[in-house]
Design a protein around this motif. Structure first.
Motif, PDB file in Angstrom:
ATOM      1  N   SER A  99     -26.903 -13.921  25.514  1.00 60.27           N
ATOM      2  CA  SER A  99     -26.517 -12.214  24.994  1.00 60.27           C
ATOM      3  C   SER A  99     -26.618 -13.459  23.622  1.00 60.27           C
ATOM      4  CB  SER A  99     -25.167 -12.611  24.938  1.00 60.27           C
ATOM      5  OG  SER A  99     -25.120 -12.076  26.424  1.00 60.27           O
TER       6      SER A  99
ATOM      7  N   GLU B  17     -19.031 -12.880  25.628  1.00 57.07           N
ATOM      8  CA  GLU B  17     -18.252 -12.354  26.013  1.00 57.07           C
ATOM      9  C   GLU B  17     -16.615 -11.372  26.515  1.00 57.07           C
ATOM     10  OE1 GLU B  17     -21.059 -13.662  27.051  1.00 57.07           O
ATOM     11  OE2 GLU B  17     -22.266 -12.387  27.649  1.00 57.07           O
TER      12      GLU B  17
ATOM     13  N   ASN C 283     -29.335  -7.857  25.927  1.00 61.90           N
ATOM     14  CA  ASN C 283     -30.438  -8.865  25.376  1.00 61.90           C
ATOM     15  C   ASN C 283     -30.894  -8.827  27.145  1.00 61.90           C
ATOM     16  OD1 ASN C 283     -27.332  -9.717  26.058  1.00 61.90           O
ATOM     17  ND2 ASN C 283     -28.428  -9.830  28.310  1.00 61.90           N
TER      18      ASN C 283
END
Ligand code: TXA
Ligand code: MG
Length: 332
Positions: free
Chosen positions: A140, A168, A134
């Motif tokens: 993201s 993440e 991104n």
């Protein structure tokens, strides 16, 4: 080998970058030994060089090639959680360039469990550095279309479906016997503790680590993961007109930019999108970024999420970390 993987390998071997699916989020990958590709990651993302990259390996054996130390703690954690969403920050060796680590003496190493990522790393035969795919500071990507929306034709993206985890990896620094959570994720402090306790290895937590939001990794700025419409957090529902006027006023008082991440401001707050997330933390994590993107594209001026105070700790720690950084305003 599928023709898509073949094409991706060719691009990487020629010093290019590719969109790589992982179980957490999609990454923008380059070979660790190709400065041309590494530089492209930073330029395509508009990423500052002070923000280090995570290196993706196919297994623990490959990780050992790029680190200076492989301790008992590292052995047990990698055996328990790899392949999977845990990044270990370990002392690096000279094969890892300063471009990857922003000049730090440590490197973040992760072994993704997504089969396409595994196949890609295996076929290339060297580890791949990859941040989330991104633009710097933005939400993201959790599917290939998100990566195309972000970079258009500039980046070839491997198809890997929707990312199963959705946020993440947990980032854990391992320094001798001291552990520190640098970014919370779905692998929690208690899972890490119980893994090490089970095998009877000595370790300590860095003093602030268990309240993980007070510690942060380089590149972890106040704002991150931001959607293209302002996200506003509120602790309870309010009448829409009252909320709109409050948000309007408070957004107008924000700076245009914080630490290089621009805060997007609507001309007026007329339409509000009310975001709803699952009551189950694992499911909320999985859907968070795609729902943020859909909300941002809905045509509404702002996105509002009612978020009760008790959902900031325990099993909500990782989702709360992302929400608090993605939000332009916190009216909690
Ligand atoms: O799940 C993930 O970790 C995803 C997928 C693609 O693997 N990757 C990812 O990368 O989230 P990125 O670049 O968006 O976030 C990596 C963060 C950096 O911003 C930094 O905070 C931390 O990892 N990091 C990397 N290397 C580090 C190091 N040597 N020391 C401390 N923190 C480090
Ligand atoms: Mg990122």
């Amino acid at each position: 080998m599928s023709s898509a993987i073949e094409k991706a390998v060719e691009i990487l071997n020629a010093g290019g970058v590719v969109g790589m699916p992982t179980e957490t989020v999609y990454g923008l990958a380059a070979r660790v030994d190709m400065p041309e590709g590494l530089n492209k990651i930073f330029s395509i993302k508009n990423r500052p060089f002070f923000d280090p990259l995570i290196v993706h390996v196919s297994d623990a054996e490959q990780a050992k090639f790029i680190v200076a130390e492989w301790s008992q703690i590292t052995e047990h954690l990698s055996a328990a959680f790899w392949p999977g969403p845990l990044t270990l920050v370990l002392p690096k060796n000279s094969l890892v360039s300063d471009l990857i680590t922003s000049g730090l003496s440590t490197v973040g190493v992760r072994c993704p469990r997504h089969q396409v990522a595994q196949e890609l790393i295996n076929k290339v035969g060297v580890p791949l550095a990859a941040p989330s795919a991104n633009k710097f500071g933005r939400t993201s990507p959790t599917c290939s279309q998100h990566v195309r929306d972000e970079f258009g034709d500039e980046v070839f993206v491997l198809e890997g479906g929707s990312s199963e985890v959705g946020i993440e990896s947990t980032i854990l620094s391992v320094e001798n016997h001291t552990l520190k959570i640098l970014r919370p994720g779905v692998i929690s402090v208690s899972e890490i503790e119980s893994c090490l306790n089970k095998v009877g290895v000595n370790f300590d937590w860095h003093e602030k680590s268990q309240n993980s939001l007070s510690v942060s990794a380089p590149g972890m700025l106040k704002h991150h993961y931001m959607p293209n419409r302002p996200l506003v957090l509120v602790s309870e529902a309010h009448p829409e007109r009252y909320l709109a006027s409050q948000i309007d006023l408070q957004l107008s008082q924000l700076p245009h930019e914080v630490e290089g991440v621009s805060l997007i401001r609507p001309k007026a707050v007329r339409r509000i999108f009310e975001l709803k997330l699952s009551e189950e933390p694992i499911l909320a994590a999985r859907e968070l970024y795609s729902k943020l993107r859909l909300a941002a594209e809905s045509g509404a001026d702002v996105i509002v999420l009612v978020w009760p105070k008790h959902k900031r700790i325990g099993e909500w720690t990782a989702v709360w970390d992302r929400l608090s950084k993605a939000a332009s305003l916190d009216l909690l």
